[in-house]
Design a protein around this motif. Sequence first.
Motif, PDB file in Angstrom:
ATOM      1  N   PHE A   1     -11.730  -2.430   4.446  1.00  0.00           N
ATOM      2  CA  PHE A   1     -12.997  -1.822   4.036  1.00  0.00           C
ATOM      3  C   PHE A   1     -12.695  -0.823   2.926  1.00  0.00           C
ATOM      4  CE2 PHE A   1     -15.999   1.597   3.785  1.00  0.00           C
ATOM      5  CZ  PHE A   1     -17.205   0.924   3.743  1.00  0.00           C
ATOM      6  N   THR A   2     -13.311  -1.018   1.774  1.00  0.00           N
ATOM      7  CA  THR A   2     -13.101  -0.086   0.662  1.00  0.00           C
ATOM      8  C   THR A   2     -14.359   0.010  -0.174  1.00  0.00           C
ATOM      9  OG1 THR A   2     -11.723   0.461  -1.236  1.00  0.00           O
ATOM     10  CG2 THR A   2     -12.114  -1.866  -0.872  1.00  0.00           C
ATOM     11  N   THR A   3     -14.588   1.181  -0.786  1.00  0.00           N
ATOM     12  CA  THR A   3     -15.690   1.313  -1.729  1.00  0.00           C
ATOM     13  C   THR A   3     -15.121   1.557  -3.129  1.00  0.00           C
ATOM     14  OG1 THR A   3     -15.802   3.675  -1.267  1.00  0.00           O
ATOM     15  CG2 THR A   3     -17.290   2.266   0.003  1.00  0.00           C
ATOM     16  N   LYS A   4     -13.769   1.399  -3.251  1.00  0.00           N
ATOM     17  CA  LYS A   4     -13.138   1.689  -4.548  1.00  0.00           C
ATOM     18  C   LYS A   4     -12.810   0.394  -5.275  1.00  0.00           C
ATOM     19  CE  LYS A   4     -11.013   5.527  -2.217  1.00  0.00           C
ATOM     20  NZ  LYS A   4      -9.777   6.053  -1.667  1.00  0.00           N
TER      21      LYS A   4
ATOM     22  N   HIS B   1       0.817  -1.210   0.000  1.00  0.00           N
ATOM     23  CA  HIS B   1       0.000   0.000   0.000  1.00  0.00           C
ATOM     24  C   HIS B   1       0.855   1.267   0.000  1.00  0.00           C
ATOM     25  CE1 HIS B   1      -2.497   3.172   1.789  1.00  0.00           C
ATOM     26  NE2 HIS B   1      -3.442   2.615   1.061  1.00  0.00           N
TER      27      HIS B   1
ATOM     28  N   ASP C   1     -11.664  18.061   2.276  1.00  0.00           N
ATOM     29  CA  ASP C   1     -11.930  18.103   0.833  1.00  0.00           C
ATOM     30  C   ASP C   1     -13.371  18.491   0.550  1.00  0.00           C
ATOM     31  OD1 ASP C   1     -13.706  15.710   0.496  1.00  0.00           O
ATOM     32  OD2 ASP C   1     -11.924  14.602   1.156  1.00  0.00           O
TER      33      ASP C   1
ATOM     34  N   ALA D   1     -11.714  10.997  -3.805  1.00  0.00           N
ATOM     35  CA  ALA D   1     -13.118  11.337  -3.528  1.00  0.00           C
ATOM     36  C   ALA D   1     -13.622  12.451  -4.443  1.00  0.00           C
ATOM     37  CB  ALA D   1     -13.273  11.748  -2.062  1.00  0.00           C
TER      38      ALA D   1
ATOM     39  N   ASN E   1      -6.847   9.910  -0.455  1.00  0.00           N
ATOM     40  CA  ASN E   1      -8.291   9.623  -0.358  1.00  0.00           C
ATOM     41  C   ASN E   1      -9.111  10.822  -0.823  1.00  0.00           C
ATOM     42  OD1 ASN E   1      -7.996   7.038   0.600  1.00  0.00           O
ATOM     43  ND2 ASN E   1      -8.399   7.558   2.743  1.00  0.00           N
TER      44      ASN E   1
ATOM     45  N   MET F   1      -7.423  -1.098  -1.589  1.00  0.00           N
ATOM     46  CA  MET F   1      -7.079  -2.186  -0.682  1.00  0.00           C
ATOM     47  C   MET F   1      -7.810  -2.021   0.644  1.00  0.00           C
ATOM     48  SD  MET F   1      -2.959  -2.525  -1.237  1.00  0.00           S
ATOM     49  CE  MET F   1      -2.805  -4.056  -0.316  1.00  0.00           C
ATOM     50  N   GLY F   2      -8.301  -0.817   0.893  1.00  0.00           N
ATOM     51  CA  GLY F   2      -8.985  -0.582   2.168  1.00  0.00           C
ATOM     52  C   GLY F   2      -8.036  -0.564   3.349  1.00  0.00           C
ATOM     53  N   LEU F   3      -6.790  -0.148   3.103  1.00  0.00           N
ATOM     54  CA  LEU F   3      -5.801  -0.189   4.185  1.00  0.00           C
ATOM     55  C   LEU F   3      -5.338   1.190   4.656  1.00  0.00           C
ATOM     56  CD1 LEU F   3      -3.522  -3.188   3.238  1.00  0.00           C
ATOM     57  CD2 LEU F   3      -5.080  -2.991   5.172  1.00  0.00           C
ATOM     58  N   GLY F   4      -5.497   2.201   3.791  1.00  0.00           N
ATOM     59  CA  GLY F   4      -4.929   3.514   4.112  1.00  0.00           C
ATOM     60  C   GLY F   4      -5.340   4.018   5.494  1.00  0.00           C
ATOM     61  N   LEU F   5      -6.643   4.000   5.775  1.00  0.00           N
ATOM     62  CA  LEU F   5      -7.111   4.572   7.044  1.00  0.00           C
ATOM     63  C   LEU F   5      -6.757   3.687   8.228  1.00  0.00           C
ATOM     64  CD1 LEU F   5     -10.577   6.104   6.057  1.00  0.00           C
ATOM     65  CD2 LEU F   5      -8.443   7.300   6.564  1.00  0.00           C
TER      66      LEU F   5
ATOM     67  N   VAL G   1     -15.092   2.821   7.903  1.00  0.00           N
ATOM     68  CA  VAL G   1     -13.982   3.267   7.050  1.00  0.00           C
ATOM     69  C   VAL G   1     -12.599   3.009   7.659  1.00  0.00           C
ATOM     70  CG1 VAL G   1     -15.271   4.959   5.674  1.00  0.00           C
ATOM     71  CG2 VAL G   1     -14.170   5.683   7.800  1.00  0.00           C
TER      72      VAL G   1
ATOM     73  N   GLY H   1     -18.110  13.478   0.599  1.00  0.00           N
ATOM     74  CA  GLY H   1     -18.097  13.194   2.035  1.00  0.00           C
ATOM     75  C   GLY H   1     -18.165  11.697   2.286  1.00  0.00           C
TER      76      GLY H   1
END
Length: 266
Positions: free
Chosen positions: A214-217, A46, A196, A167, A163, A221-225, A209, A200
Amino acid sequence: MLRQVGTLHDITDRRRAEDEARQMQDRITHFGRISTMGEMAAGIAHEVNQPLTAIATYAQACQRLIGTGEFSADEIAEALAHIGAQALRAGEVIRRLRTFVKNREVRRELIEANRLLEDVLTLAQTDARHNGVHISLEAAPRSPLVQADAVQIQQVILNLVRNSIDAMQGVPESRRQIVLRTHVDVEGDVEFMVADRGPGVDPSAAADVFNPFFTTKPGGMGLGLSISRSIIRAHGGKLWCTANPGGGARFFFTLPAITASAGSSQ
Ligand SMILES: Nc1ncnc2c1ncn2[C@@H]1O[C@H](COP(=O)(O)OP(=O)(O)OP(=O)(O)O)[C@@H](O)[C@H]1O
Ligand SMILES: [Mg+2]
């Protein structure tokens, strides 16, 4: 009868204590599991993605310049310097993440909070420009000091900026704005904000999140946060998000105020 009620209470208490102990054990096991190679590999994949993307972009720019036949050696040299710097950064990110995942250790140095934002601005500028996003700085006066691992905190800010750029892909270019802010809160802690003007965080996803994976993209990978939150927690701070008044998301994190003893131990 009374005795029986008493016993029932005892049983309920014992059960509750057992449940709590089990939950605690689960948490410890989870903590152990996420420190494994798998998590480390996912984390490295990531975090190294950003410098790799930047390297590819600069390399393409060089090829384009050479293709036109009209270029100066200075231009090529500048792009190569960027490539070299990003490659060094990727190596450093891997090194820090490896130590961090292994020992949850934080390297602490005294750094200016505003300097962290400026460094991230430099790192994220190419990506932002590429996506028509404008980033502005609202730096706290007399740049407050924090005691932190600079590379890791830059990584957190970069994850948040990335992110925000993602977004805002669907919003008109005039709205594609990110504000980076530092601010000293009432307790003297340093608060960082990345805001941003995208759609939202979806209220139905707000609780999830920060969960790993968990990702909606489509390509996320759903790892950043989740990585960012564990880095900030290891620094003794908090990471959270709210809605941006006027639309969009605001992510905040804090780093503890420097105490006199922490400052003098340097
Ligand atoms: N600024 C934002 N605005 C709206 N939604 C956001 C924002 N930041 C995060 N999210 C939501 O939170 C989810 C999780 O973010 P996270 O950074 O952990 O993973 P990701 O960006 O999907 O993938 P990656 O692992 O590449 O970072 C995103 O998929 C998105 O749905
Ligand atoms: Mg992300």
